[in-house]
Design an enzyme around this catalytic site. Structure first.
Site, PDB file in Angstrom:
ATOM      1  N   LYS A 121     -47.092  32.331  38.518  1.00 23.89           N
ATOM      2  CA  LYS A 121     -45.904  32.997  39.052  1.00 23.89           C
ATOM      3  C   LYS A 121     -45.618  34.301  38.316  1.00 23.89           C
ATOM      4  O   LYS A 121     -45.075  35.248  38.892  1.00 23.89           O
ATOM      5  CB  LYS A 121     -44.695  32.074  38.970  1.00 23.89           C
ATOM      6  CG  LYS A 121     -44.470  31.278  40.229  1.00 23.89           C
ATOM      7  CD  LYS A 121     -45.432  30.141  40.439  1.00 23.89           C
ATOM      8  CE  LYS A 121     -46.605  30.291  41.325  1.00 23.89           C
ATOM      9  NZ  LYS A 121     -47.453  29.083  41.368  1.00 23.89           N
ATOM     10  N   GLY A 180     -61.973  26.793  48.744  1.00 27.54           N
ATOM     11  CA  GLY A 180     -60.754  25.999  48.840  1.00 27.54           C
ATOM     12  C   GLY A 180     -59.584  26.856  49.296  1.00 27.54           C
ATOM     13  O   GLY A 180     -59.204  27.797  48.609  1.00 27.54           O
ATOM     14  N   ILE A 218     -53.580  26.325  45.653  1.00 26.89           N
ATOM     15  CA  ILE A 218     -54.111  27.102  44.528  1.00 26.89           C
ATOM     16  C   ILE A 218     -55.000  28.232  45.033  1.00 26.89           C
ATOM     17  O   ILE A 218     -54.873  29.384  44.618  1.00 26.89           O
ATOM     18  CB  ILE A 218     -54.887  26.193  43.556  1.00 26.89           C
ATOM     19  CG1 ILE A 218     -53.958  25.159  42.931  1.00 26.89           C
ATOM     20  CG2 ILE A 218     -55.556  27.022  42.458  1.00 26.89           C
ATOM     21  CD1 ILE A 218     -54.665  24.109  42.093  1.00 26.89           C
ATOM     22  N   ARG A 269     -57.395  18.860  41.883  1.00 25.27           N
ATOM     23  CA  ARG A 269     -57.470  18.388  40.510  1.00 25.27           C
ATOM     24  C   ARG A 269     -57.678  16.876  40.485  1.00 25.27           C
ATOM     25  O   ARG A 269     -57.311  16.182  41.436  1.00 25.27           O
ATOM     26  CB  ARG A 269     -56.182  18.748  39.745  1.00 25.27           C
ATOM     27  CG  ARG A 269     -55.900  20.241  39.698  1.00 25.27           C
ATOM     28  CD  ARG A 269     -54.652  20.550  38.915  1.00 25.27           C
ATOM     29  NE  ARG A 269     -54.777  20.180  37.510  1.00 25.27           N
ATOM     30  CZ  ARG A 269     -55.313  20.964  36.579  1.00 25.27           C
ATOM     31  NH1 ARG A 269     -55.790  22.148  36.909  1.00 25.27           N
ATOM     32  NH2 ARG A 269     -55.390  20.561  35.321  1.00 25.27           N
ATOM     33  N   ASP A 284     -49.723  13.608  36.830  1.00 25.52           N
ATOM     34  CA  ASP A 284     -50.998  13.720  37.549  1.00 25.52           C
ATOM     35  C   ASP A 284     -51.935  12.558  37.295  1.00 25.52           C
ATOM     36  O   ASP A 284     -52.770  12.240  38.142  1.00 25.52           O
ATOM     37  CB  ASP A 284     -51.709  15.017  37.150  1.00 25.52           C
ATOM     38  CG  ASP A 284     -51.065  16.248  37.776  1.00 25.52           C
ATOM     39  OD1 ASP A 284     -50.008  16.106  38.425  1.00 25.52           O
ATOM     40  OD2 ASP A 284     -51.605  17.357  37.595  1.00 25.52           O
ATOM     41  N   HIS A 296     -22.414  36.277  53.916  1.00 29.91           N
ATOM     42  CA  HIS A 296     -23.087  37.373  54.625  1.00 29.91           C
ATOM     43  C   HIS A 296     -22.981  38.649  53.791  1.00 29.91           C
ATOM     44  O   HIS A 296     -21.941  38.908  53.195  1.00 29.91           O
ATOM     45  CB  HIS A 296     -22.426  37.584  55.988  1.00 29.91           C
ATOM     46  CG  HIS A 296     -22.964  38.786  56.725  1.00 29.91           C
ATOM     47  ND1 HIS A 296     -24.178  38.759  57.379  1.00 29.91           N
ATOM     48  CD2 HIS A 296     -22.466  40.043  56.894  1.00 29.91           C
ATOM     49  CE1 HIS A 296     -24.395  39.944  57.922  1.00 29.91           C
ATOM     50  NE2 HIS A 296     -23.366  40.746  57.648  1.00 29.91           N
TER      51      HIS A 296
END
Length: 577
Positions: free
Chosen positions: A162, A290, A294, A382, A423, A555
């Site tokens: 990020k 892939g 990711i 992973r 994980d 708004h």
């Protein structure tokens, strides 16, 4: 004797800090252990203490100044002492120095035994959160981490990625400055400086976790944990051989990148997601195998940095779990930027040409095709780090597929004194899931039974534009044959999005006709990941579509698009027909 006062270290991994309160001034007598001033940094406040006894001749800093590691900030005349009141010889002969160094080299690490109520193996977003939660419940906690606190997410995943995304967003804004009425020269960037900024962000957050360990009185041991028996772990590092006797154990050993079992995939120069965060130069071209989360995030990053990017995806679509209209927004954006996407394409082999370039053989409609690029990266998911501990010694069983540790709703394994989170359970490999599992496990150890549920797990995907998703997709509603209604509002009809020049995408909600409640929502577009929590809270509260639509939204904001999507669920949208 005169000595320079140098900033030898700062809190954790900080490289700079600010001068806080100054307790000594030039001319003052100073003893070893005296606090000369305080330093405020990302981790907190630390004390700069003297290791000398003498007179402070000069101090070249003022309160509020920024100081850096290695900076000389003053001078003292006196003597160096090892601790308050104990002086040390100022000089040693070469023979004495050699003797001291030799003896130190032969010294064995000290053996230290810990008796703790909770031991946590792994300091990632699951492990460190579990440790803090257990400590908050009054438990004595020892946390063991082989590498750095923060785990893969903080050091090699979510956060550094990020940080790169943020740098890329600035580059893109400058490139499109003309559309905002501005003239900008050619954009020049330094990948080295971008990577350094990424590292600074990571180091600041790692330091913050180290500080949390101290605040919560958690014993943190750096090193690799090994299982001695059902109640004992051992850890060896350069300075200590540790023996940890525990009552409860939480395994949070994480995961590692997967690879395809194809020719050439095991070559040392095939990049992983971690390698992509450490490159020193932008490759002229790169093929990413892939097209999931990711792979697509890195595709947009390196495309913006100037690389020619190819994405090879085995499934019929990139980001295959998303709805087709969401995928089309991302795919159109990628193609418009020059990213080449090959769907329903199977990577067969990776070979190296004589000039060092990579040749990826791809099977498309049973026809062999080839992609040539400078670099190849593998982004195919992973796998649980199951070899991190001897699970058999702990009487811990794997799940039916043998690809993760089997746990119940409270994250207990087959051994009731051992829990597993994150994980390594291979349930949902997301940092925020690991953190919540850590809270559930620690709560259960503390006597609070909050069972883990996975029906409302949000997803955040940082493509361009970004995607936030929670609950059911329309694809899933159709497959489950639900009686549903969909409400959709495009950002092109939102005033704030138009003002920002970011009109790609939409907000989409799925509601149940039977219950009148929201079942799921997706935001693909500006601030989509940040606004997602509004939809999450609507779903979690059980609020009906009608009641949710009567909440007033400020708004002009991008969040008004959620309100418009709510109104459109029954065909009464205001700003889009």
């Amino acid at each position: 004797m005169k000595y320079n006062l140098e900033i030898e270290k700062l809190s954790g991994h900080d490289s700079s800090g600010k001068v806080g309160k100054i307790n000594k001034k030039a001319g003052d007598a100073v003893s070893s252990g005296d606090v000369i001033f305080t330093i405020e940094s990302g981790k907190g406040t630390m004390k700069y203490t003297s290791k000398y006894k003498g007179i402070l001749e000069e101090l070249t800093i003022d309160e509020g100044d920024t100081i850096k590691k290695g900076q000389v900030i003053g001078r003292i005349e006196g003597e160096l002492v090892s601790e308050p009141g104990a002086s040390m010889p100022q000089q040693r002969t070469q023979q004495e120095t050699r003797k001291t160094t030799y003896s130190f080299g032969l010294a064995k690490p000290a053996v230290k035994t810990y008796e703790t109520e909770v031991a946590v193996v792994g300091g990632g977003p699951g492990g460190y959160v579990a440790a803090i939660r257990a400590a908050q419940g009054g438990k004595k906690v020892v946390l063991i981490e082989e590498n750095r606190l923060g785990g893969t997410c903080l050091n090699h995943g979510c956060i550094p990625t990020k940080a790169l995304v943020s740098s890329v967003e600035v580059i893109e804004k400058i490139r499109h400055a003309e559309s905002f009425g501005l003239e900008a020269l050619e954009v020049k960037f330094s990948l080295d400086k971008i990577m350094k900024r990424k590292d600074e962000v990571v180091n600041t957050l790692v330091s913050g976790i180290e500080h949390l360990m101290e605040v919560n009185q958690i014993e943190y041991i750096s090193g690799r944990a090994e299982v001695k028996d059902l109640e004992t772990l051992t850890v060896k590092n350069k300075s200590t051989d540790a023996v940890i006797k525990f009552k409860k154990l939480i395994i949070a050993a994480g995961s590692k990148p997967s690879s395809l079992p194809i020719e050439g995939a095991d070559s040392k120069d095939i990049l992983t997601s971690q390698d992509l965060l450490e490159l020193k130069e932008v490759p002229a071209s790169i093929t990413i195998i892939g097209g999931g989360v990711i792979g697509m995030e890195f595709a947009f990053i390196y495309n913006a940095l100037g690389a020619k990017v190819n994405v090879v995806e085995y499934f019929p679509q990139i980001l295959n779990t998303m709805d087709e209209d969401v995928i089309e927004v991302i795919k159109a954006s990628a193609i418009q930027r020059g990213i080449n996407i090959y769907e329903s394409a199977k990577a067969v082999s990776i070979k190296t040409a004589l000039d060092g370039t990579k040749i990826v053989e791809v099977s498309e409609n049973n026809e062999a095709k080839y992609l040539i690029s400078e670099k190849v990266a593998m982004a195919v998911g992973r796998k649980a780090n199951l070899e991190a501990l001897d699970l058999a010694k702990l009487n811990v069983e794997l799940n039916e597929k043998c690809n993760g540790i089997k746990v119940d709703g409270y994250m207990r394994t087959s051994n009731p004194n051992v829990y597993a989170i994150g994980d390594i359970t291979n349930i949902i490999q997301l940092a925020h899931v690991a953190s919540h599992q850590g809270i559930v496990a620690a709560d259960h150890i503390n006597g609070v039974e909050n069972e883990m549920h996975y029906d409302l797990v949000p997803s955040a995907i940082f493509t361009a534009p970004e995607i936030g998703h929670i609950g059911l997709t329309e694809k899933e509603a159709l497959s489950q044959k639900l009686d549903y209604v969909a409400g959709k509002f495009p950002f092109m009809a939102n005033g704030k999005a138009q003002a920002m020049g970011q009109v790609e995408g939409f907000v989409k909600l799925i509601g149940s006709r039977e219950t009148g409640k929201i079942l799921g929502g997706t935001i693909v577009g500006v601030h989509g990941t940040d606004m997602l929590s509004t939809i999450s809270n609507i779903i979690a509260s059980g609020m009906t579509m009608d009641k949710a639509a009567h909440v007033i939204y400020a708004h002009p904001t991008a969040a008004e698009s959620i309100h418009e999507a709510l109104l459109s669920l029954d065909g009464r949208g205001i700003h889009f027909a």
